[in-house]
Write a protein that holds these residues in place. Structure first.
Motif, short mmCIF file in Angstrom:
data_model
loop_
_atom_site.label_atom_id
_atom_site.label_comp_id
_atom_site.label_asym_id
_atom_site.label_seq_id
_atom_site.Cartn_x
_atom_site.Cartn_y
_atom_site.Cartn_z
N ARG A 102 0.83 -1.20 0.00
CA ARG A 102 0.00 0.00 0.00
C ARG A 102 0.86 1.25 0.00
O ARG A 102 0.57 2.24 -0.68
N ALA A 103 1.97 1.21 0.81
CA ALA A 103 2.85 2.37 0.88
C ALA A 103 3.51 2.64 -0.47
O ALA A 103 3.63 3.78 -0.90
N GLN A 104 3.94 1.57 -1.14
CA GLN A 104 4.58 1.74 -2.44
C GLN A 104 3.61 2.31 -3.46
O GLN A 104 3.97 3.18 -4.27
N VAL A 105 2.37 1.83 -3.41
CA VAL A 105 1.36 2.36 -4.32
C VAL A 105 1.13 3.85 -4.05
O VAL A 105 1.04 4.66 -4.97
N LEU A 106 1.04 4.20 -2.74
CA LEU A 106 0.79 5.59 -2.37
C LEU A 106 1.95 6.48 -2.82
O LEU A 106 1.74 7.53 -3.44
N TYR A 107 3.20 6.07 -2.48
CA TYR A 107 4.35 6.88 -2.84
C TYR A 107 4.49 6.99 -4.35
O TYR A 107 4.88 8.04 -4.89
N GLY A 108 4.20 5.90 -5.05
CA GLY A 108 4.27 5.94 -6.51
C GLY A 108 3.26 6.92 -7.07
O GLY A 108 3.57 7.68 -8.01
N TRP A 109 2.06 6.91 -6.51
CA TRP A 109 1.02 7.82 -6.99
C TRP A 109 1.40 9.28 -6.73
O TRP A 109 1.27 10.13 -7.60
N LEU A 110 1.93 9.54 -5.49
CA LEU A 110 2.33 10.90 -5.16
C LEU A 110 3.46 11.38 -6.05
O LEU A 110 3.50 12.55 -6.45
#
Length: 560
Positions: A102-110
């Motif tokens: 989830r963190a990787q998805v969030l950081y990637g999106w940001l």
């Protein structure tokens, strides 16, 4: 989380908190697992937020916002969360992987957002989250060097208005106010760590101390949240002073004013001696001068005396310490004893003895003397082989107090001096006179004479005195217990008399007392060979008291 184990939890919390935490497993809710952390809510006196983290490989740490946890302790709520995690350990790897994903998805999106999109997202969040907005406003003001803006925000954060009803913050809202106030202190602490902004931090810390002192008057701070914030403010002020190196004279004057004034109601507990390095020789000299002037102007002021004593002790000036105490001698002799101890520490025993003796001389009534002073003098007399002096002091103290403790202390001193028989006779004469006049200060309000004779194991004399002058029920009970083996009939009469009123009362404590008396009565009847008489008495009592189920159960347990 590999670092969580029962042994790690026990080591961090201690045995007592670990055992208490085991009782809170059902109070844990809302467990969330991240990569290296676990959070949850634990219901105690109120709902607390707890978090366990791995500070490093195998290094477990935790935070809880309960009062004990806020002091930096690993509390029972953290133990409860840790044990809950251990009970669910099989699912942890999957949950941690999901958190990382989830963190990787969030950081990637940001990372993929443009500057304008990120700004829009931040604007949206600060529009919804007031606390986030304030934190960012403080950071922005700090980055611009805008002292006026920071000051305004600090004042806003320390304002009790949003939390107060009718001008007072109730207990239920005190923690929320403290959480807000803590953000102001955090900003000041950040400024204190910067050499270029340390002067601003000093100014803001002092202003915040005044604001917090005003606020605490109208906040139910039963859990001590504001005291912790005051302590953090003191740390920030000291760090800022170390970084900025303020003018020594100004700092010395402020420290003395703060220590002797009503600036913070003790919230910050600033110790001027912590600033010795910052003040330097010049500042410390002025600090001592100002303190001396303040003390001379108010020799009985608690704050003045305390600061004067601290500075004198730090400088190793015992005579000044003594002068401070001597200027305000307590009529009980307690201050004389404090001075004696100071002189003993300074290896000036002869002066210490003179001050202790002066304490006895200056006391108007030995009944009001600090018993510790009498004990100190008698110890010194014993060490110097002045046993008659110890006996004389114990005698005078006994005559003034006429308590069992004073009688015992006289006995010890007189036995050491081989003169107890004569001293005992004189002391008992005093107690007989008190008993004859109806004075009652002994155990339970009975004559001290009875207690003294019982303490001397003079049972026959104690029985005779109780018969002549009367005694308290507890004294009669003690007498009966002592004579039960040799005079069971007399003891039985006491037990029966004491049992009669208890049979008319209720309550488990009463039932235990009654049962104890019945067991003693049974023993007396056994010694008298009249067990049948006791059986008749007990049968009648059980019949009369049969509605008292707890009493019946207790009697059954003891075979009655």
């Amino acid at each position: 989380m590999e670092g969580i184990s029962e042994s790690a939890l026990r080591a961090l919390a201690g045995q007592r908190s670990f055992e208490r935490g085991q009782g809170y497993l059902d109070a844990v809710s809302g467990v969330q697992v991240g990569d290296g952390w676990v959070t949850a809510s634990v219901r105690g006196a109120e709902r607390y937020e707890v978090e366990l983290t791995l500070a490093g490989p195998g290094e477990l740490a935790g935070e809880c916002d309960c009062p004990y946890g806020m002091e930096g302790n690993f509390c029972k709520h953290l133990v409860a969360l840790g044990l809950t995690v251990l009970a669910r350990r099989e699912g942890l790897p999957r949950q941690r992987k999901a958190a990382r994903d989830r963190a990787q998805v969030l950081y990637g999106w940001l990372s993929g957002l443009s500057k304008d999109e990120l700004l829009a997202l931040v604007r949206e969040q600060i529009g919804e989250d007031r606390q986030l907005r304030r934190r960012l406003e403080l950071r922005a003001a700090s980055a611009r060097g805008d002292l006026a803006a920071i000051r305004a925000l600090v004042r806003e954060l320390l304002d009790i208005g949003p939390f107060a009803q009718y001008g007072y913050v109730e207990y239920a809202d005190a923690r929320a106010y403290a959480d807000q106030a803590r953000k102001a202190v955090s900003v000041i602490g950040e400024l204190a760590g910067s050499t270029s902004r340390a002067d601003d931090a000093i100014t803001l810390a002092r202003e915040a101390m005044l604001l917090l002192a005003d606020a605490v008057e109208n906040v139910d701070d039963s859990d001590g949240w504001l005291g912790q914030i005051g302590g953090d403010l003191a740390v920030a002020h000291l760090e800022a002073c170390r970084a900025a190196g303020p003018e020594p004279e100004e700092l010395a004057r402020w420290l003395v004013g703060h220590a002797l004034g009503d600036m913070d109601d003790g919230l910050t507990d600033i110790d001027p001696l912590d600033y010795e390095e910052v003040l330097g020789d010049e500042g410390m000299a002025l600090l001592r001068k100002l303190t001396l002037e303040a003390w001379r102007g108010n020799r009985r002021g608690w704050a003045e005396k305390y600061l004067m004593e601290r500075l004198a002790k730090a400088g190793g000036d015992v005579d000044v310490v003594i002068a401070v105490h001597a200027a305000d001698l307590a009529p009980s002799g307690h201050t004389h004893l404090v001075i004696a101890h100071e002189l003993d520490t300074a290896r000036r025993p002869d002066e210490a003895l003179r001050w202790a003796e002066r304490g006895i001389e200056d006391t108007r009534d030995l009944a009001d003397i600090d018993t510790a002073l009498v004990d100190y003098l008698c110890d010194r007399y014993g060490q110097a082989d002045r046993l008659p002096d110890a006996v004389a002091l114990r005698r005078d103290h006994f005559v003034a107090r006429r308590t069992l403790l004073a009688y015992r202390q006289l006995r010890v001193a007189a036995q050491a001096a081989n003169c107890w028989p004569a001293e005992r006779e004189a002391a008992l004469a005093v107690l007989r006179a008190d008993a004859g006049s109806g004075q009652r200060d002994g155990y339970g309000g009975g004559p001290v004479l009875i207690d003294a004779l019982l303490d001397d194991k003079d049972i026959d004399a104690a029985w005779h005195a109780a018969t002549e002058t009367g005694a308290h029920d507890q004294q009669w009970l003690a007498l009966a217990d002592q004579i039960r083996a040799t005079r069971p009939a007399d003891a039985l009469g006491v037990y029966r008399r004491l049992a009669e009123p208890l049979a008319k009362q209720t309550g488990n404590a009463i039932y235990e007392q009654l049962t104890s008396l019945l067991l003693s009565m049974r023993e007396c009847h056994r010694r008298l060979g009249s067990q049948d008489e006791f059986t008749v008495y007990l049968t009648a009592l059980r019949t009369d008291q049969k509605r008292k189920r707890n009493l019946m159960r207790l009697l059954d347990q003891h075979g009655l």
